[in-house]
Design a protein around this motif. Structure first.
Motif, PDB file in Angstrom:
ATOM      1  N   PRO A  86       0.534  -1.671  -0.181  1.00 16.08           N
ATOM      2  CA  PRO A  86       0.203   0.050  -0.012  1.00 16.08           C
ATOM      3  C   PRO A  86       1.104   1.250  -0.204  1.00 16.08           C
ATOM      4  O   PRO A  86       0.295   2.026  -0.760  1.00 16.08           O
ATOM      5  N   LEU A  87       1.468   1.369   0.942  1.00 12.30           N
ATOM      6  CA  LEU A  87       2.410   2.363   0.904  1.00 12.30           C
ATOM      7  C   LEU A  87       3.071   2.697  -0.912  1.00 12.30           C
ATOM      8  O   LEU A  87       3.697   3.876  -0.652  1.00 12.30           O
ATOM      9  N   ILE A  88       4.437   1.810  -1.377  1.00 15.57           N
ATOM     10  CA  ILE A  88       4.119   1.985  -2.578  1.00 15.57           C
ATOM     11  C   ILE A  88       2.886   2.189  -3.437  1.00 15.57           C
ATOM     12  O   ILE A  88       3.442   3.856  -4.387  1.00 15.57           O
ATOM     13  N   TRP A  89       2.090   2.055  -3.708  1.00 14.22           N
ATOM     14  CA  TRP A  89       1.075   2.423  -4.492  1.00 14.22           C
ATOM     15  C   TRP A  89       0.346   3.911  -4.018  1.00 14.22           C
ATOM     16  O   TRP A  89       0.851   4.382  -4.662  1.00 14.22           O
ATOM     17  N   PHE A  90       0.673   4.378  -2.918  1.00 10.55           N
ATOM     18  CA  PHE A  90       0.413   5.836  -2.346  1.00 10.55           C
ATOM     19  C   PHE A  90       1.236   6.124  -3.325  1.00 10.55           C
ATOM     20  O   PHE A  90       1.139   7.374  -3.209  1.00 10.55           O
ATOM     21  N   ASN A  91       3.161   6.064  -3.303  1.00  8.74           N
ATOM     22  CA  ASN A  91       3.383   6.896  -3.807  1.00  8.74           C
ATOM     23  C   ASN A  91       3.954   6.584  -5.305  1.00  8.74           C
ATOM     24  O   ASN A  91       5.023   7.594  -5.578  1.00  8.74           O
ATOM     25  N   LEU A  92       2.989   6.189  -5.924  1.00  8.47           N
ATOM     26  CA  LEU A  92       3.055   5.822  -7.832  1.00  8.47           C
ATOM     27  C   LEU A  92       2.612   7.466  -7.864  1.00  8.47           C
ATOM     28  O   LEU A  92       1.885   8.265  -7.531  1.00  8.47           O
TER      29      LEU A  92
END
Lengths: 667, 369
Positions: B194-200
């Motif tokens: 999820p963390l990666i997703w929000f930083n995309l």
């Protein structure tokens, strides 16, 4: 040292295990890929193949060229001309609005037009092109063409535009074309969806629309992902629409129209200063006065008035060909393509004299005295009178408690049928109509084409009205009253006829009762030699013909003042003056008498009618003239008919006029 | 065996391996010829020139002693970091993956892949054999790779970064990472999703979303996938024939000379063509794996197997992407796609494999025991 060696071997083993695991995962992953490729390239291949083809090919229609319309001598009445149109394909225009605003640098597009285009873009499929502007001049075309790369979705198409070189002269016959409306679109005719496609909206253009359209061809176009055409090949050629050759003679038509419009007025050229003043004063009057002419009318009082309106029909009595079909006022059909402006449309539809209606087939008028031939014939046929039966006209007649007036206040004295027709005595016809009965009059009238559509090849024909007892009971839910028969005896009351019906009636009288049908197509076939005959004895019909001859030849005949100016050629006919308002007893008996026609407002004036045929001894043409609220038949309609008939006969004298005309003895 | 002459080294070349590389280059040239609509320009001829340069480079590397490669293993790593840093500093807003070096443009994140493999192979070779697989050392290995991965992510080039991460993970795993740690790190990776997703970036999210359902946006990001699948599918079993791929030649196919070249091969040669290309790659990987097993030192072993996995990741991501199995991330097909940087990386890698094969009996000294 040894320990290290063991460690190295252990490590080697661990590496091998792990490397095999990774290798196995890789093989598995690649297996997945292969399975996926197999699904796409083998199992679903057909689906993707058809998708690929539809990506690649567009079938586009090539519109066929619309057939032209010619008059009887091959003069062009309607044809096509090349036109450069600016089109936009919403699908390929990222931002239509921006592109349209960019386009305004080169052509004028107002806000309303932009709104319309945007609406259309929302409604229809995005790959269907929308016409932004039609008929662009060459200079603008080249300026836009240079800038097309900066105008995404915009293209310049060469389309065909309909033109009517004769302008307003024959608009009611040719009709006009226009864009295909939503309700006219039809899945079976895909060409109707093309943006530049026009279909007939009225007249011949509508009547023969399907024939004139031809058949569209198809083009197979290979396009790239941007919709750019890479290659195109013609799959099917277009089939050109049929040409239509009309029976109309545009020169005679022009003459007839101008003659009708002139009436008895003086024509003032619009180049004269006084005419200019009038035209400057009122724009709407200018529009109505000017029409498409170079003259305006000045009546005998010196007032500037609208041109006369009404209708003229000239028909070949043997072939049924309609040589002249005038309905005035007219309008310019060229205004309807690509689209008439709102202002022009308002003017046309609110015009008090109804230019949009083809009065020759849709205008229904009481035939007035021109109906007397029918009444007289019905009386002869039923035997209530003979040609010698006389009646006394004192100027009026009292039947029951009703008083019916003759147009001649002091009466015609003792008259027989021939005199009664020649002098248009009303009292005589009141009497014989009552004796003959409405049903007998109706039966004879229908034989001559009244009361039912003539079947002319134009859309929108009205049937007129020949009343009888049954009609009254069915439609009005009332019993027929004798007074109504009396009024019908002089062609008023319920009786209605269209100008084409009156011309047909006259033609059938002139050709000896042959039931020809009117046609607007050039067809030199002599209908008269094959057509059925009316159920009337030849002897009685000849009596009527002689009566009509007497109209011109008799010293008291209503047509004595407008005989043909061609030596030895005479016209037989009948005048008619139709009251459009009821004259009250009070008005009739007042000191001033009946208010004079010219002093009434236009809408209350009498219609002026004339029907006739010529040459008298060897009939060839029948004519009917109606001048709406034009006054009397003998002073207004008759002279117009005389001039038009003269023009018709002299147009091709060797053919129409007998070389050695036999002078018939006066009856 | 200590010092082979250059001639003897050439005689020891793995000719089958070289033949398969040449085959790939030829397929590449022909595909690019077709992609240009039957023209050697602009791509095919350049591709050929580059591959000649690449072969020369691979040849030089192949005859270089593996010990020398070992000696300078950190060198490309440092160069990569410097290039990525220059790119980071000089780049404006937006996406910037290419570094303009005047004459040539290179993509540092591509070169970085082989640099990471070299660096980590050397690192794991250098640590005490007793420390293999220990947690601390594994984490340290990860830390070494981190600068490159981070600099790649912020370019932003998520696709390449994920591939780099996978390569790092595989090398750490092959170096003997304890299984429990592997499980733990997998758990951490899933937890960080999820963390990666929000930083995309938005376009990255869009790509992933449209990957899940290409019909969502048929003229946007999903358009490429749809058109690519249509091209592949319409090729059928034997294809539409060389130069007759309508999808490719009518520009329905995006980037047909680079990332989507496999699609064009699929359209023109069908399943037969795609399987043939995949087969060559599998053979090269198999061959390289065998070479890796024959190595006698940790360095060359990890080097070879790292390269095999890198090659696999290229092929898998590229083919997976164009066939709609993976999101569109932008990965070239080795030696077939047009593009210098990936070709350079691949030729360096093949040079290393050849060198390792030639010098497989050379022992690299183990320190610190």
């Amino acid at each position: 040292m040894k320990k290290k060696k063991i460690l190295i071997e252990e490590q080697m083993l661990s590496f091998s295990r792990r490397a095999l695991l990774i290798g196995g995962l890789q093989i598995g992953a690649l297996g997945l890929i292969v399975k996926h490729l197999y699904e796409i390239q083998v199992i679903d291949s057909q689906k993707y193949l058809s998708l690929s083809d539809s990506n690649r090919f567009n079938f586009s229609l090539i519109p066929s060229s619309r057939g032209s319309i010619f008059d009887r001598k091959g003069r062009i009445l309607a044809t096509n001309t090349g036109s450069f149109d600016i089109e936009i394909v919403p699908e390929w225009s990222r931002d239509i609005q921006a592109t349209l605003y960019n386009l305004t640098k080169y052509i004028s597009i107002d806000e309303d037009e932009i709104k319309t285009i945007l609406n259309l873009a929302k409604k229809q499929k995005s790959f269907i092109p929308i016409t932004v502007k039609s008929n662009i001049d060459r200079q603008t075309v080249s300026r836009i063409a240079v800038n097309v790369p900066y105008l995404p979705g915009v293209s310049i198409e060469r389309n065909e535009r309909r033109i009517f070189p004769q302008g307003s002269l024959a608009v009611h016959v040719t009709g006009y074309v226009g864009r295909v409306s939503k309700s006219e679109q039809n899945k079976n005719s895909p060409e109707l969806f093309l943006p530049g496609f026009r279909i007939g909206k009225s007249g011949i253009e509508l009547q023969y629309d399907i024939d004139m359209r031809g058949l569209p061809g198809t083009k197979r176009v290979e396009v790239n992902s941007l919709g750019k055409v890479i290659k195109s090949s013609i799959e099917k050629d277009t089939i050109k629409g049929k040409n239509i050759n009309l029976s109309l003679d545009i020169h005679l038509q022009t003459f007839a129209l101008r003659r009708l419009q002139a009436g008895n007025d003086k024509l003032i050229s619009i180049n004269e200063t006084k005419a200019k003043k009038v035209l400057d004063k009122s724009k709407s009057l200018a529009w109505q006065l000017k029409d498409d002419r170079n003259h305006i009318n000045q009546n005998h009082n010196g007032d500037y008035v609208l041109p006369e309106s009404g209708s003229v029909v000239v028909m070949d009595i043997n072939t049924g060909e309609v040589v002249v079909s005038v309905s005035a006022p007219t309008y310019d059909p060229n205004k309807f393509d690509p689209g008439i402006s709102t202002a022009d449309w308002q003017m046309l539809s609110n015009h008090p004299r109804n230019p949009l209606i083809n009065k020759t087939i849709s205008g229904q008028y009481p035939p007035g005295s021109t109906f007397k031939m029918m009444v007289g014939l019905a009386a002869l046929e039923t035997g209530v009178i003979s040609s010698k039966t006389k009646s006394f006209c004192s100027g009026h007649i009292e039947i029951g408690d009703m008083k019916f007036h003759c147009w001649h206040k002091h009466g015609h004295g003792a008259v027989d049928l021939l005199d009664a027709i020649a002098q248009s005595c009303d009292v005589f016809f009141y009497e014989i109509a009552l004796k003959t009965g409405i049903n007998n009059i109706a039966k004879i009238s229908r034989e001559f084409g009244l009361g039912l559509p003539t079947g002319i090849n134009l859309p929108g024909e009205k049937s007129g009205l020949i009343p009888d007892r049954k009609w009254k009971l069915d439609v009005k839910k009332q019993v027929w009253r004798p007074g109504e028969t009396i009024i019908a005896g002089i062609g008023q009351g319920y009786v209605l006829a269209t100008p084409i019906q009156l011309a047909l009636m006259t033609a059938r009288i002139a050709n000896g009762g042959k039931k020809i049908k009117p046609t607007l197509l050039k067809s030199p076939i002599l209908q008269a030699s094959n057509a059925n005959s009316v159920k009337v004895s030849e002897k009685n019909l000849n009596i009527i013909k002689r009566a009509m001859e007497k109209v011109s030849l008799d010293e008291f005949g209503t047509g004595r003042n407008f005989r043909l100016g061609i030596k030895g050629v005479e016209m037989a006919g009948k005048t008619g003056t139709v009251q459009v308002r009821r004259i009250s007893t009070k008005e009739r008996e007042s000191e001033e008498g009946v208010i004079k026609n010219e002093d009434r407002i236009w809408e209350w004036r009498d219609h002026a009618l004339y029907v006739g045929y010529a040459p008298m001894d060897k009939p060839r043409y029948a004519i009917s003239v109606i001048v709406e609220h034009g006054g009397s038949g003998s002073s207004k309609a008759g002279p117009i008919a005389r001039d038009i008939m003269e023009a018709t006969l002299t147009d091709d004298p060797t053919k129409f006029i007998p070389k050695n005309p036999i002078k018939k003895p006066l009856i | 065996m200590e010092n082979l002459s250059i001639l003897r080294k050439i005689l020891k070349f793995d000719w089958l391996f070289i033949f398969m590389i040449i085959l790939l280059v030829c397929i590449g040239c022909l595909s690019l010829y077709s992609a240009a609509g039957g023209d050697w320009n602009p791509w095919a001829s350049r591709h050929f020139q580059r591959s000649i340069i690449g072969f020369s480079l691979a040849f030089v590397i192949a005859i270089t002693d593996i010990k020398i490669i070992y000696k300078y293993a950190w060198f490309p790593f440092i160069i990569s970091i410097i290039l990525l840093l220059i790119l980071y500093i000089t780049s404006n807003q937006g996406v910037n993956r290419w570094l303009d070096l005047g004459a040539i443009k290179i993509q540092p994140s591509e070169i970085a892949k082989i640099s990471i493999i070299l660096a980590l192979a050397r690192y794991f070779h250098d640590i005490n054999i007793r420390d293999y697989g220990k947690v601390l050392y594994s984490i340290f290995a990860l830390l070494i790779a981190m600068p490159i991965i981070i600099l790649t992510v912020i370019q932003p080039d998520l696709g390449t970064a994920v591939m780099q991460m996978l390569i790092v993970a595989v090398i750490i795993f092959l170096a003997g990472l304890r299984i429990w740690l592997l499980i733990l790190s997998l758990g951490a990776f899933i937890a960080s999703m999820p963390l990666i997703w929000f930083n995309l970036h938005d376009y990255q999210k869009q790509r992933i979303l449209t990957h899940l359902d290409p019909s969502l946006d048929s003229l946007g990001a999903g358009y490429h996938i749809n058109q690519s699948k249509i091209a592949l599918g319409s090729g059928g079993v034997f294809g539409k024939g060389f130069l007759h791929g309508s999808q490719s030649h009518l520009d329905f196919l995006p980037e047909k000379q680079t990332d989507f070249i496999f699609t064009m091969i699929g359209e023109e040669f069908g399943l037969a063509g795609t399987l043939f290309v995949l087969m060559i790659f599998v053979l090269i990987m198999l061959y390289s794996t065998i070479i890796s097993f024959l190595q006698s030192s940790q360095f060359s072993r990890l080097l070879c197997s790292g390269i095999v996995f890198m090659l696999f990741s290229y092929v898998f991501v590229n083919v997976g992407m164009v066939s709609g199995l993976l999101p569109v991330v932008g990965a070239p097909l080795p030696l077939i796609s047009y593009g210098g940087s990936s070709m350079l990386t691949i030729f360096i890698s093949f040079g290393i494999i050849l060198s390792a094969s030639i010098h497989r009996f050379d022992k690299i000294e183990i320190k610190n025991y």
